[in-house]
Design a protein around this motif. Structure first.
Motif, PDB file in Angstrom:
ATOM      1  N   ASP A 145      -0.497  -0.915  -4.574  1.00 53.13           N
ATOM      2  CA  ASP A 145      -1.458   0.184  -4.598  1.00 53.13           C
ATOM      3  C   ASP A 145      -0.724   1.487  -4.277  1.00 53.13           C
ATOM      4  O   ASP A 145      -0.438   1.773  -3.127  1.00 53.13           O
ATOM      5  N   ALA A 174       1.986   3.845   7.988  1.00 48.11           N
ATOM      6  CA  ALA A 174       0.674   3.596   8.576  1.00 48.11           C
ATOM      7  C   ALA A 174       0.156   2.234   8.160  1.00 48.11           C
ATOM      8  O   ALA A 174      -0.676   1.644   8.849  1.00 48.11           O
ATOM      9  N   ALA A 175       0.658   1.731   7.031  1.00 50.90           N
ATOM     10  CA  ALA A 175       0.121   0.465   6.534  1.00 50.90           C
ATOM     11  C   ALA A 175       0.776  -0.740   7.192  1.00 50.90           C
ATOM     12  O   ALA A 175       0.220  -1.823   7.206  1.00 50.90           O
ATOM     13  N   MET A 176       1.987  -0.546   7.747  1.00 49.91           N
ATOM     14  CA  MET A 176       2.565  -1.611   8.565  1.00 49.91           C
ATOM     15  C   MET A 176       2.073  -1.389   9.987  1.00 49.91           C
ATOM     16  O   MET A 176       1.916  -0.249  10.413  1.00 49.91           O
ATOM     17  N   ASN A 177       1.861  -2.467  10.733  1.00 52.01           N
ATOM     18  CA  ASN A 177       1.375  -2.311  12.100  1.00 52.01           C
ATOM     19  C   ASN A 177       2.397  -1.544  12.938  1.00 52.01           C
ATOM     20  O   ASN A 177       3.497  -2.033  13.174  1.00 52.01           O
ATOM     21  N   PRO A 178       2.050  -0.320  13.392  1.00 54.59           N
ATOM     22  CA  PRO A 178       3.042   0.492  14.108  1.00 54.59           C
ATOM     23  C   PRO A 178       3.354  -0.036  15.503  1.00 54.59           C
ATOM     24  O   PRO A 178       4.273   0.443  16.143  1.00 54.59           O
ATOM     25  N   PHE A 213       8.178   2.959  12.880  1.00 49.80           N
ATOM     26  CA  PHE A 213       8.550   4.354  13.117  1.00 49.80           C
ATOM     27  C   PHE A 213      10.064   4.552  13.110  1.00 49.80           C
ATOM     28  O   PHE A 213      10.538   5.651  12.951  1.00 49.80           O
ATOM     29  N   PHE A 256       0.831  -1.200   0.000  1.00 47.89           N
ATOM     30  CA  PHE A 256       0.000   0.000   0.000  1.00 47.89           C
ATOM     31  C   PHE A 256       0.860   1.243   0.000  1.00 47.89           C
ATOM     32  O   PHE A 256       2.066   1.196   0.224  1.00 47.89           O
ATOM     33  N   MET A 316       7.768  -3.538   3.530  1.00 45.60           N
ATOM     34  CA  MET A 316       6.433  -4.023   3.175  1.00 45.60           C
ATOM     35  C   MET A 316       6.508  -4.907   1.929  1.00 45.60           C
ATOM     36  O   MET A 316       5.816  -5.921   1.837  1.00 45.60           O
ATOM     37  N   ASN A 319       1.820   4.923   1.807  1.00 45.86           N
ATOM     38  CA  ASN A 319       2.025   5.345   3.186  1.00 45.86           C
ATOM     39  C   ASN A 319       2.425   4.173   4.083  1.00 45.86           C
ATOM     40  O   ASN A 319       1.704   3.806   5.011  1.00 45.86           O
TER      41      ASN A 319
END
Lengths: 349, 297, 366
Positions: free
Chosen positions: C215, C136-140, C189, C131, C200, C133
């Motif tokens: 995407d 935000a798309a990986m679990n923070p 982060f 995806f 990702m 961003n």
């Protein structure tokens, strides 16, 4: 190659230089410390903040009582230690009669666990407050559990299943039980218990926990859990958080990779909201405990505070206010710790 | 369970566009109507009580007609254990919280906006100080703080409501601070400063009036609900309005002994009044929140 | 060239409902796309054209209601072909008037359940997604390593955590992340945007899927990092031979990777064909919208031709009340008096003008 070399950054944080001295400055250790260090700093900052707030709490309590009419304040200083040790300290500092002098005497007493003696009973306030606090903690924690048990299913059901005919009725239900006056609900509870279950729930001559039978414990807990006035707010908060988290991009990623969204959403969607709502609702439950304990004759802080306010028993009400504030701060501290540990990002920004 | 989605013809949709009230969600409309009904009932009853336009003398005992049911002997809501007319007492009971509640609201809103503007607009150390103050206030359970003050001063209900207002202020302050931070993010405040607007105009007109008034209205509604809760709780505990002057709280308390014997009504009637009124204020606040601030989803 | 079909989408409709306006938003309105095995399909279009929504619909990732309404999605896997929307039409009742959906009854809960059932062995295993961003798309809340290990454990034969970790580190290395053993323990982060996107990609590929949907993988990244990510994707696709669907609003990104290109506008596919044919600046066969997109790319020939970059006048129309004629009619510069009436009142068919090259435009048909 690590990032520090890339950016030409040669500055060492205190911990890094300590690691250097201890010969631990392998890149690996640095890498680990870079992660752990900010967390430690944040935790220490939270602890200091909690201490500062408790100091503020003591100031507020003292000021209110200091400003109270009458000489009743001197009662506070008539604990066991006061005659000798504390007054000596104050006098040696040279301001035993000033506001500050009295405050410091009082604070030193408190830090020694001396909250004075009750005007009404003549007993040591500290011991009474401690045992009452434990009783109240039992009541409020169990009641919170009841509230969560009511609120969670509603919140999860209505946020996951957006289209359900029960959505409206459940929300209204949560609102209605939040608006019920707690004291009336308590009486209804007693009435139902005595007339339907044939059990009179009011303990007579209570004081020792072991004497409490299960009904004597359960009924007040249920009443406070239902009627604390927080159910609708808890439902709304949880619902908001759960649906917000379910919309998060990383939940979509979890779905896209075929993983469980509940496993991924657990920390942000359930764990943190729960700890936050528990910590922020502690004051409400302590307030509700005053009413429930008064109705059910529960030997806790609430009934004690009510009695003390009736009798203008300053040492007792002051002790309770301090104990309540400590509980609130503790709850908030626990929440902050959970937050910092679960969400390391918070301490890195 | 099938959910239906259907598209309105374009003329009808243009009609909705023209009239803002047609855009309100059905549930919010329901809440809004209920809330407004309750608020107007409370206000009307307040004036009825203030001008003593009551069906019966609320303190006159009638020992022949003790605890009569609804509608008996001309008592619309019956009588209590001393034969006093419940309806009159309940109308008069509004006197106990109405003006004090307004005071609490005024204090919560003015002090809260003050703190919120301080921390949001100026930020930095001031923000730290305000946050500390808010945390300090939040450290005390409100009822405990009030009992502490009661023990120290035996104060009037108005002084107690000042405390209720002060303890509500942090909530208002936090909301206003968030709003200001949001405006700062959108460079709204920087651009107003760059346009050369005087600070007081930015704060009062552009921040508080244009951007925060809906927050203030919503908080006022919710604040009234909390004031009622506090007043009834205190009167119930015996620290508020004293018998024979009626308050919903002490009416529930006075009726409670008879409730144990199975005479629900004298205690339940004021309790229901409390419930419906608080519910009204909460639902009104919620509906206003959805309508003014936008409904989620 | 191998032209076996891998993913085929036919007549996909995904609508949303605006509670305020009481009307449907036709996000995806009859989209048909084909992706061939081992090839890259680039989907390009302005934001709001429905390109992401159409791919999210195929993956069953639409949350908002009513969502996917009808369509046919076929995925060809080693085990055979699978229909991703099977058994769903019983949960939706559509009321059509004047060829338009005006009312929908949908059993959302049952539909979602069936979707989860259909996608159980598809998501992650057969089709992976990356995806925009990435932070935000990986679990923070979890380390990237843990997230990759989870993917490996879910979809490969590896059951041993230690082996899975080795595999994860291998993939981190494969996407050219420095010192992967350390980065394994980083949270999103702690990484830069580009590195996070690499992580990702590593996660998406670690389950060895046959199809990767990217995407907007470069949106929001710095220009230099963008091109590195594109290079990485191109390289990995060559090496692994997987099929890819690349979604981007940036036609220059699309042009670097794609074998086939689909141009989407306002919820429909305006043009689909081999990259060469679609991107041919001098061709007079392509759609006016494609030409407009191409002339807005900051490249030398565009600057030389006009002295400045051309933008497409007007805005993407809202997809609530779609006019009867061509979607692009209002913004089209090439409509002329001869066909204007037709353009205004009749939606052009999706006509094949040369093998594999389809265009939805009256100009190209006549």
């Amino acid at each position: 190659m690590n990032t520090h070399q890339q950016t030409g950054d040669t500055w060492l944080s205190p911990v890094q230089s300590l690691a250097h001295k201890l010969n631990l400055d392998s890149p690996w250790v640095k890498h680990k410390l870079d992660f752990v260090m900010p967390m430690g700093v944040t935790i220490i900052r939270e602890l200091l903040l909690a201490l500062a707030l408790l100091f503020g709490v003591s100031l507020v309590v003292f000021t209110i009582l200091y400003a109270a009419p009458g000489d009743s304040f001197s009662l506070l200083l008539s604990g066991e230690r006061s005659a000798s040790a504390t007054e000596e300290v104050a006098q040696s500092l040279g301001f035993s009669n000033s506001w500050f002098g009295q405050y410091s005497t009082w604070l030193i007493n408190i830090l020694h666990g001396d909250l004075g003696t009750s005007i009404r009973t003549g007993q040591s306030v500290f011991e009474n407050v401690v045992s009452a606090t434990i009783n109240t903690l039992n009541l409020t924690l169990a009641a919170m559990l009841v509230t969560l048990i009511i609120a969670y299913p509603i919140a999860i059901y209505t946020s996951v299943r957006s289209a359900t005919p029960l959505n409206g009725p459940l929300t209204i239900f949560a609102y209605v039980i939040s608006a019920l006056p707690l004291f009336w609900l308590a009486y209804i509870g007693i009435f139902v218990s005595t007339n339907v279950f044939d059990y009179f729930p009011l303990g007579i001559g209570l004081g020792v926990e072991d004497d409490m039978e299960i009904m004597q414990f359960l009924l007040p807990v249920l009443i406070l859990g239902i009627g604390s006035g927080t159910v609708s707010e808890v439902v709304r908060f949880l619902k908001l958080e759960i649906s917000r988290v379910l919309e998060e991009e990383y939940i979509r990623t979890a779905k896209a990779k075929g993983a469980s969204i509940w496993r991924h959403g657990f920390k942000e969607g359930l764990l943190l909201p729960t700890s936050q709502i528990i910590s922020s609702k502690i004051p409400f439950f302590l307030g509700g405990a005053i009413i429930v304990e008064q109705v059910f004759n529960w030997p806790g802080m609430g009934r004690m505070a009510w009695q003390a306010a009736q009798d203008r028993d300053f040492p007792v009400i002051m002790g309770i206010a301090l104990a309540a504030a400590i509980l609130v701060r503790l709850g908030s501290l626990v929440h902050r710790m959970i937050y910092i540990i679960v969400n390391p990002r918070a301490s890195h920004e | 369970m099938y959910t239906e989605f259907s598209q309105l013809p374009i003329e009808k949709r243009q009609d909705i566009e023209k009239h803002w009230w047609k855009k309100i969600h059905r549930m919010d409309l329901l809440y809004l109507c209920y809330g407004i009904t309750i608020v107007s009932l409370v206000v009307i009853s307040y004036f009825l009580g203030a001008f003593n336009l009551l069906p019966f003398d609320p303190e006159e005992m009638d020992l022949d007609n003790m605890m009569v049911g609804i509608g008996a002997e001309g008592h619309i809501l019956g009588t209590d254990f001393m034969g006093r007319d419940l309806l009159s007492r309940m109308i008069l009971g509004i006197q106990a919280y109405f003006l004090p509640g307004l005071l609490a609201i005024v204090i919560a809103l003015s002090f809260g906006s003050f703190l919120g503007v301080l921390s949001g607009f100026y930020g930095g150390r001031i923000d730290t100080g305000v946050t500390y103050f808010n945390n300090l206030v939040d450290s005390f359970p409100r009822l405990v703080l009030i009992l502490l003050v009661v023990a120290a001063f035996k104060p009037d209900i108005y002084y107690i409501m000042i405390i209720v207002g002060l303890t509500n202020a942090p909530v208002v302050a936090a909301l206003i601070k968030n709003k200001i931070q949001f405006l700062k993010q959108k460079n709204f405040i920087e651009s107003s400063i760059a346009m050369g607007l005087p600070t007081h105009l930015i704060i009062f007109k552009h921040i508080l009036w244009y951007n925060c008034r809906s927050i203030l209205i919503i908080q006022a509604t919710l604040g009234m609900g909390e004031a009622i809760l506090m007043e009834t709780s205190l009167s119930y505990l015996g620290f508020g309005v004293q018998e024979p002057t009626p308050s919903w709280g002490n009416m529930v308390q006075a009726g409670s002994n008879y409730l144990m014997q199975g005479n629900f009504w004298p205690s339940t009637a004021p309790a229901l009044a409390i419930m419906f009124t608080i519910l009204g204020f909460y639902l009104l606040g919620d509906a206003l929140n959805h309508i003014l601030e936008g409904r989620k989803s | 060239m191998n032209t076996a079909e891998h993913l085929k989408i036919e007549d996909l409709h995904t609508y949303f409902y605006s509670n305020v306006k009481r009307a449907f938003i036709h996000s995806v309105n009859g989209v048909s796309l084909t992706v061939n095995k081992g090839e890259t399909l680039g989907i390009v279009g302005e934001s709001g054209s429905g390109k992401s929504i159409s791919m999210l619909s195929t993956m069953g990732l639409i949350n908002a209601a009513p969502g996917v309404l009808q369509g046919e999605v076929t995925l060809h896997t080693k085990q055979g072909s699978e229909s991703l929307l099977k058994g769903l039409d019983q949960f939706v009742k559509i009321d059509i008037q004047d060829k338009r959906i005006i009312s929908v009854k949908k059993d959302l809960n049952a539909w979602n359940k069936q979707v989860e059932n259909n996608m159980k062995h598809i998501r992650g295993k057969e089709i992976s997604m990356i995806f925009q961003n990435p932070k935000a798309a990986m679990n923070p809340y979890e380390t990237i390593g843990k997230q990759i290990v989870e993917m490996v454990l879910l979809h490969t034969e590896l059951r041993n955590k230690h082996e899975a970790k080795e595999k994860a580190v291998y993939w981190l290395e494969r996407v050219k992340i420095d010192s992967p053993q350390w980065r394994f323990d980083n949270h999103p982060f702690g990484l830069s945007g580009g590195m996070c996107q690499r992580a990702m990609v590593a996660m998406a590929l670690s389950s060895e899927p046959s199809l990767l949907i990217a995407d907007e993988p470069t949106t929001g990244l710095d220009a230099t990092i963008q091109s590195k990510i594109i290079d990485l994707l191109a390289e990995l696709q060559q090496e692994l031979g997987i099929t890819m669907v690349l979604i981007s609003h940036d036609i220059s990104v699309i042009s670097r990777l794609s074998d086939n290109i689909a141009v989407m506008y306002s919820g429909t596919v305006m043009e689909q064909g081999p990259a060469k044919a679609v991107l041919d600046v001098n061709s007079d066969k392509t759609h006016p919208y494609t030409q407009a997109l191409l002339s807005s790319v900051p490249e030398e020939h565009n600057l030389l031709a006009n002295g400045h970059l051309k933008s497409i006048d007007g805005e993407v129309p809202d997809t609530i009340d779609i006019p009867a004629g061509c979607r692009f009619y209002a913004r089209c510069k090439m409509k002329h008096s001869g066909i204007e009436k037709q353009c205004h009142h009749e939606n052009p068919p999706f006509q094949e003008i040369s093998p594999g090259h389809r265009v939805r435009c009256w100009l190209r048909i006549n």
